[in-house]
Design a protein around this motif. Sequence first.
Motif, PDB file in Angstrom:
ATOM      1  N   TRP A  30       0.826  -1.208   0.000  1.00 40.44           N
ATOM      2  CA  TRP A  30       0.000   0.000   0.000  1.00 40.44           C
ATOM      3  C   TRP A  30       0.857   1.253   0.000  1.00 40.44           C
ATOM      4  O   TRP A  30       0.543   2.232  -0.671  1.00 40.44           O
ATOM      5  CB  TRP A  30      -0.942   0.015   1.196  1.00 40.44           C
ATOM      6  N   LYS A  31       1.965   1.218   0.742  1.00 41.17           N
ATOM      7  CA  LYS A  31       2.824   2.395   0.837  1.00 41.17           C
ATOM      8  C   LYS A  31       3.502   2.724  -0.490  1.00 41.17           C
ATOM      9  O   LYS A  31       3.626   3.882  -0.860  1.00 41.17           O
ATOM     10  CB  LYS A  31       3.881   2.197   1.927  1.00 41.17           C
ATOM     11  N   CYS A  32       3.925   1.703  -1.224  1.00 36.62           N
ATOM     12  CA  CYS A  32       4.629   1.967  -2.485  1.00 36.62           C
ATOM     13  C   CYS A  32       3.684   2.491  -3.558  1.00 36.62           C
ATOM     14  O   CYS A  32       4.122   3.108  -4.523  1.00 36.62           O
ATOM     15  CB  CYS A  32       5.382   0.734  -2.967  1.00 36.62           C
ATOM     16  N   LEU A  33       2.393   2.284  -3.402  1.00 37.40           N
ATOM     17  CA  LEU A  33       1.427   2.804  -4.370  1.00 37.40           C
ATOM     18  C   LEU A  33       1.158   4.296  -4.184  1.00 37.40           C
ATOM     19  O   LEU A  33       0.482   4.915  -5.001  1.00 37.40           O
ATOM     20  CB  LEU A  33       0.114   2.018  -4.280  1.00 37.40           C
ATOM     21  N   GLY A  34       1.665   4.850  -3.075  1.00 38.84           N
ATOM     22  CA  GLY A  34       1.559   6.288  -2.831  1.00 38.84           C
ATOM     23  C   GLY A  34       0.129   6.771  -2.718  1.00 38.84           C
ATOM     24  O   GLY A  34      -0.721   6.139  -2.086  1.00 38.84           O
ATOM     25  N   GLU A  35      -0.144   7.883  -3.370  1.00 37.59           N
ATOM     26  CA  GLU A  35      -1.475   8.501  -3.298  1.00 37.59           C
ATOM     27  C   GLU A  35      -2.533   7.601  -3.930  1.00 37.59           C
ATOM     28  O   GLU A  35      -3.655   7.511  -3.445  1.00 37.59           O
ATOM     29  CB  GLU A  35      -1.433   9.858  -3.992  1.00 37.59           C
TER      30      GLU A  35
END
Length: 189
Positions: free
Chosen positions: A121-126
């Motif tokens: 989820w974090k690497c997908l950003g916004e």
Amino acid sequence: MAQSQQQAMDNVYEDLDIKEGDKKIYKIAKERNKATKVVTQIKQIKNKDGVVMGSSRDIEGRWKQYFERMLNEENPRSIIADENPTLGMVSDIDRVKIRVALRKMKKGKATGPNESPVEVWKCLGEFGGDMLWYLMKKIHQKEKMSRMWRNNFIMSIFEEKYVQNLNNYRAIKLLPHTLKLWERIIERR
């Protein structure tokens, strides 16, 4: 020193090049693989009375009994001050709160049954934050969550020096990270 190490390595490679070298390669690979394993299988544990059990069926039954007692035990609860009930519609989940909760989630934690870490989820950003917001909004509206998110693993972690005594273990529950994120958002509301 370096020359002696090089000579030793040359000797090992010469031993592996001969016909019987295959057996040595497999032996080395097996030992290295075994060295990476942290979990050991416990072949004997004690029952409630302290008697050692050895059969796998008895051991399995004892673990089941232990976890059922531990997980179904009521603990004292703190009394929460009476609050005014929420009347009417509960507000929707906010995108900003999801992003804040996602930022606070720690990296490198053990994953649950779906093996999807929070880093996804974090690497997908916004875009990931928006996807989470959409998913959680749907869950909130329908009041129904995916069964896959509700699955978890219960693992025992050894803490003391006597392996056979089950009271020397503590249990942890590995939940999917998306469920942890959901719980964090709901808790903060």
